[in-house]
Every structure is written in C-alpha cells, then in structure tokens.
Write a protein that holds these residues in place. Structure first.
Motif, PDB file in Angstrom:
ATOM      1  N   GLU A  14     -13.383 -22.391  -2.963  1.00 16.51           N
ATOM      2  CA  GLU A  14     -14.652 -23.030  -2.626  1.00 16.51           C
ATOM      3  C   GLU A  14     -15.356 -23.627  -3.839  1.00 16.51           C
ATOM      4  O   GLU A  14     -15.870 -24.743  -3.774  1.00 16.51           O
ATOM      5  N   LYS A  15     -15.415 -22.881  -4.922  1.00 16.42           N
ATOM      6  CA  LYS A  15     -16.246 -23.279  -6.058  1.00 16.42           C
ATOM      7  C   LYS A  15     -15.461 -23.741  -7.278  1.00 16.42           C
ATOM      8  O   LYS A  15     -16.019 -24.408  -8.142  1.00 16.42           O
ATOM      9  N   GLY A  16     -14.213 -23.317  -7.388  1.00 11.22           N
ATOM     10  CA  GLY A  16     -13.470 -23.545  -8.619  1.00 11.22           C
ATOM     11  C   GLY A  16     -13.725 -22.408  -9.594  1.00 11.22           C
ATOM     12  O   GLY A  16     -14.707 -21.672  -9.478  1.00 11.22           O
ATOM     13  N   PHE A  17     -12.842 -22.271 -10.560  1.00  3.72           N
ATOM     14  CA  PHE A  17     -12.890 -21.136 -11.482  1.00  3.72           C
ATOM     15  C   PHE A  17     -14.144 -21.159 -12.359  1.00  3.72           C
ATOM     16  O   PHE A  17     -14.813 -20.143 -12.531  1.00  3.72           O
ATOM     17  N   ASP A  18     -14.465 -22.308 -12.937  1.00  5.28           N
ATOM     18  CA  ASP A  18     -15.593 -22.380 -13.859  1.00  5.28           C
ATOM     19  C   ASP A  18     -16.928 -22.100 -13.184  1.00  5.28           C
ATOM     20  O   ASP A  18     -17.830 -21.529 -13.807  1.00  5.28           O
ATOM     21  N   SER A  19     -17.063 -22.469 -11.926  1.00  5.63           N
ATOM     22  CA  SER A  19     -18.343 -22.301 -11.226  1.00  5.63           C
ATOM     23  C   SER A  19     -18.521 -20.920 -10.613  1.00  5.63           C
ATOM     24  O   SER A  19     -19.628 -20.549 -10.244  1.00  5.63           O
ATOM     25  N   MET A  20     -17.465 -20.173 -10.495  1.00  9.20           N
ATOM     26  CA  MET A  20     -17.579 -18.858  -9.866  1.00  9.20           C
ATOM     27  C   MET A  20     -18.072 -17.834 -10.873  1.00  9.20           C
ATOM     28  O   MET A  20     -17.900 -17.994 -12.070  1.00  9.20           O
ATOM     29  N   ASN A  21     -18.686 -16.778 -10.352  1.00  3.53           N
ATOM     30  CA  ASN A  21     -19.089 -15.680 -11.221  1.00  3.53           C
ATOM     31  C   ASN A  21     -18.697 -14.351 -10.570  1.00  3.53           C
ATOM     32  O   ASN A  21     -18.239 -14.323  -9.426  1.00  3.53           O
ATOM     33  N   ILE A  22     -18.888 -13.283 -11.297  1.00  3.53           N
ATOM     34  CA  ILE A  22     -18.477 -11.960 -10.834  1.00  3.53           C
ATOM     35  C   ILE A  22     -19.219 -11.575  -9.558  1.00  3.53           C
ATOM     36  O   ILE A  22     -18.632 -11.001  -8.639  1.00  3.53           O
ATOM     37  N   GLN A  23     -20.486 -11.923  -9.492  1.00  2.07           N
ATOM     38  CA  GLN A  23     -21.262 -11.585  -8.296  1.00  2.07           C
ATOM     39  C   GLN A  23     -20.686 -12.275  -7.062  1.00  2.07           C
ATOM     40  O   GLN A  23     -20.625 -11.671  -5.985  1.00  2.07           O
ATOM     41  N   ASP A  24     -20.246 -13.518  -7.205  1.00  2.00           N
ATOM     42  CA  ASP A  24     -19.619 -14.234  -6.082  1.00  2.00           C
ATOM     43  C   ASP A  24     -18.395 -13.466  -5.571  1.00  2.00           C
ATOM     44  O   ASP A  24     -18.204 -13.312  -4.359  1.00  2.00           O
ATOM     45  N   ILE A  25     -17.563 -13.011  -6.508  1.00  2.00           N
ATOM     46  CA  ILE A  25     -16.349 -12.293  -6.137  1.00  2.00           C
ATOM     47  C   ILE A  25     -16.699 -10.969  -5.473  1.00  2.00           C
ATOM     48  O   ILE A  25     -16.144 -10.618  -4.424  1.00  2.00           O
ATOM     49  N   ALA A  26     -17.627 -10.231  -6.072  1.00  2.00           N
ATOM     50  CA  ALA A  26     -18.036  -8.932  -5.526  1.00  2.00           C
ATOM     51  C   ALA A  26     -18.636  -9.098  -4.133  1.00  2.00           C
ATOM     52  O   ALA A  26     -18.316  -8.321  -3.214  1.00  2.00           O
ATOM     53  N   ASP A  27     -19.490 -10.095  -3.955  1.00  2.00           N
ATOM     54  CA  ASP A  27     -20.097 -10.337  -2.641  1.00  2.00           C
ATOM     55  C   ASP A  27     -19.016 -10.635  -1.598  1.00  2.00           C
ATOM     56  O   ASP A  27     -19.042 -10.102  -0.488  1.00  2.00           O
ATOM     57  N   ARG A  28     -18.073 -11.485  -1.952  1.00  2.00           N
ATOM     58  CA  ARG A  28     -17.015 -11.854  -1.018  1.00  2.00           C
ATOM     59  C   ARG A  28     -16.137 -10.653  -0.677  1.00  2.00           C
ATOM     60  O   ARG A  28     -15.662 -10.512   0.433  1.00  2.00           O
ATOM     61  N   ALA A  29     -15.930  -9.756  -1.657  1.00  2.00           N
ATOM     62  CA  ALA A  29     -15.108  -8.565  -1.438  1.00  2.00           C
ATOM     63  C   ALA A  29     -15.908  -7.438  -0.787  1.00  2.00           C
ATOM     64  O   ALA A  29     -15.342  -6.405  -0.437  1.00  2.00           O
ATOM     65  N   ASN A  30     -17.213  -7.651  -0.651  1.00  2.00           N
ATOM     66  CA  ASN A  30     -18.115  -6.665  -0.061  1.00  2.00           C
ATOM     67  C   ASN A  30     -18.136  -5.360  -0.877  1.00  2.00           C
ATOM     68  O   ASN A  30     -18.075  -4.266  -0.332  1.00  2.00           O
ATOM     69  N   VAL A  31     -18.177  -5.526  -2.199  1.00  2.00           N
ATOM     70  CA  VAL A  31     -18.336  -4.397  -3.119  1.00  2.00           C
ATOM     71  C   VAL A  31     -19.456  -4.763  -4.088  1.00  2.00           C
ATOM     72  O   VAL A  31     -19.863  -5.918  -4.168  1.00  2.00           O
ATOM     73  N   ASN A  32     -19.931  -3.767  -4.824  1.00  2.00           N
ATOM     74  CA  ASN A  32     -20.974  -4.122  -5.794  1.00  2.00           C
ATOM     75  C   ASN A  32     -20.347  -4.585  -7.108  1.00  2.00           C
ATOM     76  O   ASN A  32     -19.168  -4.374  -7.363  1.00  2.00           O
ATOM     77  N   ARG A  33     -21.161  -5.208  -7.899  1.00  2.00           N
ATOM     78  CA  ARG A  33     -20.709  -5.792  -9.162  1.00  2.00           C
ATOM     79  C   ARG A  33     -20.098  -4.728 -10.084  1.00  2.00           C
ATOM     80  O   ARG A  33     -19.114  -4.975 -10.771  1.00  2.00           O
ATOM     81  N   GLY A  34     -20.678  -3.548 -10.097  1.00  2.00           N
ATOM     82  CA  GLY A  34     -20.162  -2.455 -10.921  1.00  2.00           C
ATOM     83  C   GLY A  34     -18.751  -2.069 -10.527  1.00  2.00           C
ATOM     84  O   GLY A  34     -17.935  -1.707 -11.382  1.00  2.00           O
ATOM     85  N   THR A  35     -18.450  -2.143  -9.241  1.00  2.00           N
ATOM     86  CA  THR A  35     -17.099  -1.836  -8.772  1.00  2.00           C
ATOM     87  C   THR A  35     -16.112  -2.830  -9.347  1.00  2.00           C
ATOM     88  O   THR A  35     -15.006  -2.464  -9.743  1.00  2.00           O
ATOM     89  N   PHE A  36     -16.497  -4.091  -9.414  1.00  2.00           N
ATOM     90  CA  PHE A  36     -15.631  -5.095 -10.027  1.00  2.00           C
ATOM     91  C   PHE A  36     -15.266  -4.665 -11.443  1.00  2.00           C
ATOM     92  O   PHE A  36     -14.097  -4.672 -11.836  1.00  2.00           O
TER      93      PHE A  36
END
Length: 192
Positions: A29-51
């Motif tokens: 959706e966003k490309g590598f440069d535009s994505m951040n850890i929070q985006d990944i954590a939200d999509r995985a339905n986990v918190n940022r600390g879990t990442f």
C-alpha cells in the motif's frame, strides 16, 4: 514444562507470521520508505513493543522475509539432498532467475522496496547455499570451497540481476544454460 515451551514457540511463530503479513500488506500500500513500525504493528494487530521484541527495525523484518522466501524457492526447486553437478547448478540458476524475474519483471527496480537490501539478502543466501553444497562434496579446504561459492554465486547473481532488468531477449531456461556453460567453462567442470 515441555508443552509450555511449545506453546510459547507457537505464539512466537504466530506473532512473527502476523508481523510478516502486516509488513507485506503495508509495503504494497505505502511502499517501504513510507511505512513505519506503527503501521506494521497496527496491521498485525499487535502493539509496537511486540514488534520490537521480535525485530530491531523494518529493515531486519524485510531481510528475514526475503531470505526465507528465497530459501523456500531453493527448497522447492532443488532435490532434498542435492549433489554438486550441472543439473543441480541449473536448478539453482533457474531459481535465482525466477526470483529476480518475479521481483523486477524485466524493468528497473521499483522504489517501493529497497533493491539493494533485497539483492544483498538473496546474494548472501545464495552464497551460503553454494558454500554448503560445494563444501560437502569437495576435498578442498573450507576457505577454497567458500571462495568458489562466492565466485559462482557472483556469476549467477550478477547475470541474473542484469537479465531481470533488461527487456527480455532470452528465456530463463536459455539464460540458465548460458550461465551454466560459463561457470563450467571457467574451471568448475572438474566438479560439475
């Protein structure tokens, strides 16, 4: 106690798989440069600390995904207990060609994924695989086997990368035959 460890291992595996899937969805959706850890954590339905319990950053996650995908491609293409011979070499070369063709589709790399990171991970896995294969059947020292693996790996990798970025002039099968003939002619024919 053993069962608890297995459950923890399954939870870790499940969490990592969720993070991997989230990463792939977000990068599309966003490309590598535009994505951040929070985006990944939200999509995985986990918190940022879990990442961060599993990965240092998105680069580490990308590296793991690329390496695992390439290893799976090799496992699927090459016999379970391969021998260092021309037929095996051809299967390895075809796997690399197909991997790069899938990534680049005979055009310059997309800016959505950092191609240098992707290529380094594939090249490293290819070299490691070749080192294990050559080393297991060679009477050479481990340094010599490792050097041969690097040389053969670069020959395959360089040719496959170049081929995958150009307008297609020959099929993957034809290119595999050319690469194999160059490697065999270059002096590895005593083993192939």
């Amino acid at each position: 106690m053993v069962d608890v460890t297995r459950k923890e291992d399954r939870r870790i595996q499940r969490t990592r798989e969720l993070l991997r899937r989230g990463f792939i969805e977000v990068i599309r959706e966003k490309g590598f440069d535009s994505m951040n850890i929070q985006d990944i954590a939200d999509r995985a339905n986990v918190n940022r600390g879990t990442f961060y319990l599993h990965y240092n950053d998105k680069y580490m996650l990308l590296d793991e995904i690329v390496r695992d995908t390439f290893k799976k491609m090799l496992r699927d293409a090459v016999p379970h207990q391969p021998r260092w011979e021309r037929g095996t070499l051809r299967l390895i070369v075809l796997t690399v060609l197909n991997c790069f063709e899938e990534k680049y589709r005979h055009r310059q790399p997309s800016s959505r994924i950092p191609s240098a990171l992707l290529e380094n991970a594939i090249r490293d896995e290819l070299t490691f695989y070749l080192a294990c294969l050559i080393g297991s059947e060679s009477s050479d020292s481990s340094k010599e086997s490792h050097a041969k693996a690097h040389i053969v790996g670069w020959a395959i990798f360089g040719a496959a990368t170049q081929w995958s970025r150009e307008i297609i002039t020959m099929s993957a099968e034809q290119m595999a035959d050319v690469i194999c003939s160059v490697i065999v002619t270059a002096g590895y024919n005593n083993e192939l």
